[in-house]
Design an enzyme around this catalytic site. Structure first.
Site, short mmCIF file in Angstrom:
data_model
loop_
_atom_site.label_atom_id
_atom_site.label_comp_id
_atom_site.label_asym_id
_atom_site.label_seq_id
_atom_site.Cartn_x
_atom_site.Cartn_y
_atom_site.Cartn_z
N LEU A 11 45.30 67.50 82.98
CA LEU A 11 44.24 67.59 84.00
C LEU A 11 44.80 67.37 85.40
O LEU A 11 45.73 66.59 85.57
CB LEU A 11 43.19 66.53 83.72
CG LEU A 11 41.86 66.95 83.09
CD1 LEU A 11 40.90 65.77 83.11
CD2 LEU A 11 41.23 68.15 83.79
N GLY A 12 44.19 68.02 86.37
CA GLY A 12 44.52 67.77 87.78
C GLY A 12 45.95 68.15 88.13
O GLY A 12 46.51 67.63 89.10
N ARG A 13 46.53 69.04 87.37
CA ARG A 13 47.92 69.50 87.60
C ARG A 13 48.93 68.36 87.43
O ARG A 13 50.06 68.47 87.91
CB ARG A 13 48.08 70.13 89.00
CG ARG A 13 47.14 71.29 89.28
CD ARG A 13 47.42 72.46 88.33
NE ARG A 13 46.57 73.60 88.59
CZ ARG A 13 45.51 73.93 87.83
NH1 ARG A 13 45.17 73.20 86.77
NH2 ARG A 13 44.81 75.00 88.12
N LEU A 14 48.53 67.28 86.73
CA LEU A 14 49.46 66.17 86.49
C LEU A 14 50.09 66.35 85.11
O LEU A 14 49.92 65.55 84.20
CB LEU A 14 48.71 64.83 86.61
CG LEU A 14 48.16 64.60 88.03
CD1 LEU A 14 47.24 63.39 88.08
CD2 LEU A 14 49.33 64.41 89.00
N THR A 26 42.18 76.93 85.96
CA THR A 26 42.14 76.52 84.56
C THR A 26 42.39 75.02 84.50
O THR A 26 43.33 74.54 85.14
CB THR A 26 43.26 77.22 83.76
OG1 THR A 26 43.14 78.62 83.99
CG2 THR A 26 43.18 76.93 82.29
#
Ligand SMILES: Cc1cc2nc3c(=O)[nH]c(=O)nc-3n(C[C@H](O)[C@H](O)[C@H](O)COP(=O)(O)O)c2cc1C
Length: 214
Positions: free
Chosen positions: A191-194, A13
Site C-alpha cells: 500500500l502507498g507505494r511502500l 492501483t
C-alpha cells in the site's frame, strides 16, 4: 509539451495482496521457484513469460518478451533464433537482464547476469518436443530480418514444409540460452507505494541478501 493521446495519471492501483517482512530463502532460486509456482497456482497469465533485456555493442538496450522453458538450480533457459537481434546483441555482450511480472500476485522479479548457449543436445531435445508448425517456423522465419511482405514468409513456410515432409531437423541457428543470474530483486507491491524489495547479490559463491527502499 505536446497533446496527450490518453490520460494515464489517474490510473492508480493499490497493492494489497502480500508482504515480504521476512526473508525465508537463503537461495534466490528456491525463492524464485516458489513465486513461480504461486503464480501458476493463481492462474497468472503466462507466468513463464519474461522480458529479456540485451544491450548492443554501442550501449543501446533493447527488450522483448520470451518464454522461460526450464528453471534450473543455476539459471533459466529460453529458446530462440541465434541470428535474431537478441542473438546478435548477446554475441556482442553476454550481460542480460530478465524481468518477470505476475500481476495476479502483485510481484515482480528482476534478474541480471550472464548468458550462454546451451548444449546442442539440449537444444535438439527441446526442438524435437515442439509442434511441427513451430519447427517449420524456425526454418522459415529469419527472425528480426526485414522482409518485403507476408507472402514471402508464407512461401518460405511452404518451401520448408515440402523440404521436410516428416522429421524436421533443428536449424543450426536455433537453440537455447542459459541465463545465469548474479543479482535478483524480489518485489512485492504494498500500500502507498511502500513496497517490499529484497535483493540477492552473488559475491564469489555466497549470496548477500539485503533490503532496498521502494
Ligand atoms: C508471450 C510471448 C512469448 C514469446 N516467446 C518467445 C520465445 O520464447 N522465443 C523467441 O524467440 N521469441 C518469443 N517471442 C517473440 C519475441 O518477443 C520477439 O518478437 C522475437 O524474439 C524477436 O526479438 P528480437 O528481434 O529482439 O530478437 C514471444 C513473444 C510474446 C509476446
Amino acid at each position: 509539451m505536446t497533446d496527450h493521446l490518453d490520460k494515464t495519471r489517474n490510473q492508480r492501483t493499490d497493492f494489497t495482496k502480500g508482504s515480504l517482512d521476512q526473508v525465508k530463502h537463503p537461495d534466490p532460486f528456491l525463492f524464485f521457484s516458489e513465486w513461480y509456482r504461486e503464480a501458476h497456482e493463481k492462474n497468472c497469465a503466462d507466468p513463464h513469460a519474461f522480458v529479456l533485456g540485451t544491450v548492443s555493442k554501442d550501449g543501446q538496450p533493447s527488450s522483448r518478451i520470451v518464454y522461460m522453458r526450464e528453471l534450473l538450480a543455476e539459471g533459466i533457459i529460453l529458446y530462440t533464433n541465434y541470428h535474431s537481434r537478441k542473438g546478435k546483441e548477446i554475441s556482442e555482450s553476454n550481460k542480460v537482464s530478465a524481468l518477470f511480472y505476475w500481476d495476479c500476485n502483485e510481484r515482480q522479479v528482476r534478474m541480471e547476469g550472464e548468458i550462454e548457449k546451451v548444449s546442442e543436445e539440449l537444444s535438439d531435445d527441446y526442438f524435437a518436443s515442439r509442434p511441427r508448425i513451430s519447427q517449420i517456423g524456425a526454418w522459415a522465419s529469419e527472425q528480426s530480418q526485414e522482409i518485403p511482405d507476408r507472402a514471402t514468409l508464407d512461401e518460405r513456410v511452404k518451401y520448408f514444409e515440402e523440404k521436410y515432409p516428416e522429421k524436421v531437423p533443428r536449424p543450426p541457428h536455433w537453440g537455447g540460452y542459459l541465463i545465469k543470474p548474479n543479482y535478483f530483486e524480489f518485489w512485492q507491491g504494498r500500500l502507498g507505494r511502500l513496497h517490499d524489495r529484497i535483493c540477492y547479490e552473488k559475491n564469489d559463491s555466497a549470496w548477500k541478501i539485503f533490503r532496498i527502499a521502494p
